[in-house]
Design a protein around this motif. Sequence first.
Motif, short mmCIF file in Angstrom:
data_model
loop_
_atom_site.label_atom_id
_atom_site.label_comp_id
_atom_site.label_asym_id
_atom_site.label_seq_id
_atom_site.Cartn_x
_atom_site.Cartn_y
_atom_site.Cartn_z
N GLU A 179 46.66 33.88 37.32
CA GLU A 179 45.41 34.55 36.91
C GLU A 179 44.26 34.29 37.86
O GLU A 179 43.36 35.12 37.96
CB GLU A 179 45.06 34.14 35.48
N ASP A 180 44.24 33.17 38.54
CA ASP A 180 43.20 32.95 39.55
C ASP A 180 43.27 34.03 40.63
O ASP A 180 42.24 34.54 41.09
CB ASP A 180 43.35 31.56 40.18
N LEU A 181 44.49 34.37 41.04
CA LEU A 181 44.68 35.42 42.04
C LEU A 181 44.25 36.78 41.49
O LEU A 181 43.58 37.55 42.18
CB LEU A 181 46.14 35.47 42.47
N ILE A 182 44.62 37.06 40.24
CA ILE A 182 44.29 38.36 39.64
C ILE A 182 42.78 38.54 39.55
O ILE A 182 42.24 39.61 39.83
CB ILE A 182 44.95 38.49 38.26
N VAL A 183 42.07 37.47 39.15
CA VAL A 183 40.61 37.52 39.07
C VAL A 183 40.02 37.77 40.45
O VAL A 183 39.10 38.58 40.62
CB VAL A 183 40.06 36.23 38.46
N TRP A 184 40.54 37.08 41.46
CA TRP A 184 39.99 37.21 42.81
C TRP A 184 40.27 38.59 43.40
O TRP A 184 39.44 39.13 44.14
CB TRP A 184 40.60 36.13 43.71
N MET A 185 41.42 39.18 43.07
CA MET A 185 41.79 40.47 43.66
C MET A 185 40.96 41.62 43.11
O MET A 185 40.96 42.70 43.69
CB MET A 185 43.28 40.74 43.39
N ARG A 186 40.28 41.43 42.00
CA ARG A 186 39.34 42.47 41.52
C ARG A 186 38.04 42.28 42.28
O ARG A 186 37.17 41.50 41.90
CB ARG A 186 39.14 42.36 40.01
N THR A 187 37.90 43.01 43.38
CA THR A 187 36.80 42.78 44.31
C THR A 187 35.45 43.12 43.69
O THR A 187 35.33 44.02 42.86
CB THR A 187 37.00 43.62 45.59
#
Length: 353
Positions: free
Chosen positions: A242-250
């Motif tokens: 989820e850390d990656l998913i949050v970061w990928m929403r620019t």
Amino acid sequence: MAAKGSTPRSSDGGSESSSVPRRASKKPRYSRFTQQELPACKPILTPFWVITTFTVIGIIFIPIGLASLFASQRVVEIVDRYDNSCVPKASLGNEIGFIQNSETNKTCIRTLTVPKHMKSPIYIYYQLDNFYQNHRRYVKSRSDKQLRSRAGERDTTTCDPEGSRADGSPIVPCGLIAWSLFNDTYKFSLNRKVLDVNKKNIAWKSDKDHKFGKDVYPKNFQNGTLIGGAKLNASIPLSEQEDLIVWMRTAALPTFRKLYGKIEADLEANEKLSVVIENNYNTYTFKGKKKLVLSTTSWIGGKNDFLGIAYLTVGGLCLCLSISFILLYIIRPRHLGDPSYLSWNINPSGHMN
């Protein structure tokens, strides 16, 4: 021989010009639509309707603005900038060298004072300033097909320069967005008791279910010579990272906050919260700022005074205009003309409706 000025005639006695076809007219055919004669609302803005409209808008907007502003004021927020404070004095002036040196100790302890009672859940955000996630080349450097399904693992054409390794094997997830994943960490304790940080359900459910596949696992990620940010657990699918998913929403703006986790415990006023920070993320190269934010929420979300101020401004302006029009109508009244003479009240034949 035909007389001068006479019209030449054809052999059948008719005029020669009559045999030439006439050009089609470019005028549109008559219809009620082209002539704008269809039934439509054509209000006449009399003083009564104008004053009533502005008054109603003001009466509705001002209470909404007050409610929004009071809700925003009830949100308790702690903001702590730590990017400069977490650099040792010996490294001041050489922050880039400090952050890029893998042998330096980047642990930093900060103490935060709780200003008011904070009711759980308390949301933890990291805030970055001067970081342009909306840059065109940065936004394009990703592969949605690869993130969504294992079948698109080799679809890395849009991920340069972080698309594949030298031997041609693909990087999963590829692209600059994933490569620059935020990697600072926070550990909280209160009165020497560790506070658990819940990192579940911090990403959008639609992103987890539809944009990141359950059969896609990290591969060759952050294994090159140039390390960008955080590493990923190769045994966990992307849909659970989820850390990656949050970061990928620019983010759309250069100053933004992203959710790190939640503290599911109340904090009382004047309590001292100890935070152990791993200061790993390099914002010094582009003169960025890093801030740790702890915040409660209300029915309008986090702390945001703009919405309430906007409602109050529009509502107050409408009431002022309403009062001005009332005074103007009383002091210098103006009689309206006969509306039957308006163009849409006159038939094409010239008769009034």
